[in-house]
Design a protein around this motif. Structure first.
Motif, PDB file in Angstrom:
ATOM      1  N   VAL A   1       6.297   5.832  -0.697  1.00  0.00           N
ATOM      2  CA  VAL A   1       6.629   5.873   1.008  1.00  0.00           C
ATOM      3  C   VAL A   1       5.549   5.254   1.674  1.00  0.00           C
ATOM      4  O   VAL A   1       4.564   4.946   1.211  1.00  0.00           O
ATOM      5  CB  VAL A   1       6.792   7.512   1.100  1.00  0.00           C
ATOM      6  CG1 VAL A   1       8.012   7.938   0.460  1.00  0.00           C
ATOM      7  CG2 VAL A   1       5.479   8.102   1.051  1.00  0.00           C
ATOM      8  N   HIS A   2       5.815   5.133   2.990  1.00  0.00           N
ATOM      9  CA  HIS A   2       4.633   4.790   3.820  1.00  0.00           C
ATOM     10  C   HIS A   2       3.662   5.887   3.927  1.00  0.00           C
ATOM     11  O   HIS A   2       4.289   7.264   4.267  1.00  0.00           O
ATOM     12  CB  HIS A   2       5.273   4.634   5.375  1.00  0.00           C
ATOM     13  CG  HIS A   2       6.017   3.298   5.463  1.00  0.00           C
ATOM     14  ND1 HIS A   2       4.953   2.016   5.609  1.00  0.00           N
ATOM     15  CD2 HIS A   2       7.098   3.002   5.611  1.00  0.00           C
ATOM     16  CE1 HIS A   2       5.966   1.006   5.949  1.00  0.00           C
ATOM     17  NE2 HIS A   2       7.226   1.541   5.833  1.00  0.00           N
ATOM     18  N   PRO A   3       2.338   5.712   3.656  1.00  0.00           N
ATOM     19  CA  PRO A   3       1.555   6.965   3.905  1.00  0.00           C
ATOM     20  C   PRO A   3       1.221   6.964   5.324  1.00  0.00           C
ATOM     21  O   PRO A   3      -0.033   6.803   5.731  1.00  0.00           O
ATOM     22  CB  PRO A   3       0.249   6.316   3.193  1.00  0.00           C
ATOM     23  CG  PRO A   3       0.350   4.906   2.935  1.00  0.00           C
ATOM     24  CD  PRO A   3       1.762   4.538   3.088  1.00  0.00           C
ATOM     25  N   THR A   4       1.922   7.701   5.992  1.00  0.00           N
ATOM     26  CA  THR A   4       1.801   7.601   7.615  1.00  0.00           C
ATOM     27  C   THR A   4       0.527   8.428   7.875  1.00  0.00           C
ATOM     28  O   THR A   4       0.166   8.233   8.977  1.00  0.00           O
ATOM     29  CB  THR A   4       2.970   8.066   8.392  1.00  0.00           C
ATOM     30  OG1 THR A   4       3.484   9.264   7.782  1.00  0.00           O
ATOM     31  CG2 THR A   4       4.136   7.139   8.154  1.00  0.00           C
ATOM     32  N   PRO A   5       0.174   9.501   7.115  1.00  0.00           N
ATOM     33  CA  PRO A   5      -1.084  10.193   7.672  1.00  0.00           C
ATOM     34  C   PRO A   5      -1.941   9.335   7.602  1.00  0.00           C
ATOM     35  O   PRO A   5      -3.050   9.612   8.309  1.00  0.00           O
ATOM     36  CB  PRO A   5      -1.034  11.312   6.516  1.00  0.00           C
ATOM     37  CG  PRO A   5       0.177  11.384   5.996  1.00  0.00           C
ATOM     38  CD  PRO A   5       0.870  10.136   6.132  1.00  0.00           C
TER      39      PRO A   5
ATOM     40  N   TRP B   1       0.830  -1.173  -0.180  1.00  0.00           N
ATOM     41  CA  TRP B   1      -0.134  -0.014  -0.151  1.00  0.00           C
ATOM     42  C   TRP B   1       0.780   1.300  -0.028  1.00  0.00           C
ATOM     43  O   TRP B   1       0.407   2.179   0.461  1.00  0.00           O
ATOM     44  CB  TRP B   1      -1.041   0.093   1.203  1.00  0.00           C
ATOM     45  CG  TRP B   1      -0.318   0.012   2.440  1.00  0.00           C
ATOM     46  CD1 TRP B   1       0.321   0.974   3.238  1.00  0.00           C
ATOM     47  CD2 TRP B   1      -0.314  -1.457   3.327  1.00  0.00           C
ATOM     48  NE1 TRP B   1       0.705   0.288   4.462  1.00  0.00           N
ATOM     49  CE2 TRP B   1       0.408  -0.992   4.621  1.00  0.00           C
ATOM     50  CE3 TRP B   1      -0.536  -2.762   3.086  1.00  0.00           C
ATOM     51  CZ2 TRP B   1       0.793  -2.149   5.454  1.00  0.00           C
ATOM     52  CZ3 TRP B   1      -0.189  -3.739   3.953  1.00  0.00           C
ATOM     53  CH2 TRP B   1       0.330  -3.305   5.171  1.00  0.00           C
ATOM     54  N   ALA B   2       2.198   0.968  -0.559  1.00  0.00           N
ATOM     55  CA  ALA B   2       3.048   2.180  -0.542  1.00  0.00           C
ATOM     56  C   ALA B   2       2.408   3.142  -1.536  1.00  0.00           C
ATOM     57  O   ALA B   2       1.695   2.856  -2.491  1.00  0.00           O
ATOM     58  CB  ALA B   2       4.405   1.731  -0.926  1.00  0.00           C
ATOM     59  N   MET B   3       2.687   4.631  -1.345  1.00  0.00           N
ATOM     60  CA  MET B   3       2.364   5.527  -2.232  1.00  0.00           C
ATOM     61  C   MET B   3       3.396   6.495  -2.514  1.00  0.00           C
ATOM     62  O   MET B   3       4.246   7.021  -1.746  1.00  0.00           O
ATOM     63  CB  MET B   3       0.693   6.375  -1.418  1.00  0.00           C
ATOM     64  CG  MET B   3      -0.218   5.597  -1.157  1.00  0.00           C
ATOM     65  SD  MET B   3      -1.523   6.502  -0.255  1.00  0.00           S
ATOM     66  CE  MET B   3      -1.903   7.769  -1.786  1.00  0.00           C
ATOM     67  N   GLY B   4       3.050   7.537  -3.623  1.00  0.00           N
ATOM     68  CA  GLY B   4       3.859   8.567  -3.981  1.00  0.00           C
ATOM     69  C   GLY B   4       3.061   9.773  -3.988  1.00  0.00           C
ATOM     70  O   GLY B   4       2.098   9.789  -3.927  1.00  0.00           O
ATOM     71  N   TYR B   5       3.658  10.968  -3.663  1.00  0.00           N
ATOM     72  CA  TYR B   5       3.097  12.129  -3.569  1.00  0.00           C
ATOM     73  C   TYR B   5       3.770  13.040  -4.420  1.00  0.00           C
ATOM     74  O   TYR B   5       4.406  14.098  -4.047  1.00  0.00           O
ATOM     75  CB  TYR B   5       3.484  12.782  -1.910  1.00  0.00           C
ATOM     76  CG  TYR B   5       2.631  11.913  -1.027  1.00  0.00           C
ATOM     77  CD1 TYR B   5       1.424  12.103  -0.462  1.00  0.00           C
ATOM     78  CD2 TYR B   5       3.192  10.747  -0.621  1.00  0.00           C
ATOM     79  CE1 TYR B   5       0.863  11.510   0.515  1.00  0.00           C
ATOM     80  CE2 TYR B   5       2.532   9.995   0.453  1.00  0.00           C
ATOM     81  CZ  TYR B   5       1.313  10.330   0.902  1.00  0.00           C
ATOM     82  OH  TYR B   5       0.744   9.617   2.067  1.00  0.00           O
TER      83      TYR B   5
END
Length: 265
Positions: free
Chosen positions: A161-165, A144-148
């Motif tokens: 990255v880890h979507p920590t929010p 479930w990693a994501m980019g921004y």
């Protein structure tokens, strides 16, 4: 990720939108609890106003303190930079000043703040997620990693990255729900102590996945602050347990909860 959206032709920053929703949500929750306690629900609007002002001053002030070495005059009076723990401190001071004027400095006020703060934090982190403001985690290529790439603080092309929010929104949303259900079941002050324990533990653990640099003992500044909250809440619960033998209310009927009846308007 969209740092800005268009509303009736006006550009609105998504982080600011959810920042406002944070205060609106906990204001509604506080109004309901105030009525349950027999206090005027309108007090919630006063609390939201003073907490907003105090929180902004505290959050901005703490950011300036942490970044004082590279500040210009323009940084002091403009630009971005808000830190949650500074906002928490500023908001608490402002609300306590308000509460003193209303003769409402009490454990009931602290207990009311527990679920409100947890809910507000959960909503605020949605703003961090949507705007991509840099509060995401370390590089990761998990399921479930994501980019921004289009965030306020964008990730490099192709980097995930880890979507920590999202982690924080889910965790603190559950904490808010749990605290709300316990509001009539535990002794005065316990609800706020539980908030300190849960919020401290959540932030301490999620920091291992975030990008913040260690400042002491291999821990980030947020972890040191979160650890302090966790310790304070734990000690508080131990004191209550030793003094009363339990953290549960004595007058709680079997299979139910008591509640103060609202006063007539």
């Amino acid at each position: 990720m969209k740092p800005e959206i268009s509303v009736l032709g006006l550009s609105v920053k998504t982080f600011g939108l959810f920042f406002a929703l944070n205060f609106a949500a906990w204001g509604l929750l506080a109004a309901r609890r105030l009525r349950e306690l027999g206090k005027p629900g309108d007090w919630a609007y006063e609390m939201v106003t003073v907490a907003l002002v105090g929180g902004l001053i505290g959050a901005r002030g703490y950011w300036l303190v942490q970044n004082h070495e590279n500040l210009s005059l323009g940084d002091v009076f403009g630009g971005s930079g808000l830190i949650w723990y500074g906002g928490l401190a500023g908001g608490v001071v402002a609300v306590l000043i308000w509460a003193r004027r209303r003769d409402f400095v009490s454990l009931a006020l602290l207990d009311m703040a527990g679920p409100c703060l947890a809910l507000g934090y959960a909503i605020g982190r949605i703003g961090c997620q949507v705007s991509g403001d840099g509060d995401y985690g370390k590089a990761w290529n998990g399921p479930w990693a994501m980019g921004y790439p289009h965030g306020t603080v964008p990730t490099a092309p192709g980097v995930t990255v880890h979507p920590t929010p999202i982690y924080e929104t889910l965790t603190m949303g559950l904490v808010a729900l749990g605290l709300w259900h316990l509001r009539d079941r535990v002794r005065p002050g316990v609800l706020f102590a539980l908030y300190l324990v849960c919020s401290g533990a959540e932030r301490f653990l999620v920091e291992f996945l975030r990008r913040n640099e260690p400042v002491a003992l291999g821990l980030t500044a947020a972890q040191l602050e979160a650890g302090t909250l966790f310790l304070a809440g734990t000690v508080w619960l131990i004191v209550v347990r030793r003094r009363h033998g339990t953290i549960v209310r004595d007058d709680l009927p079997v299979g139910g909860a008591t509640r103060v009846q609202p006063q007539a308007a």
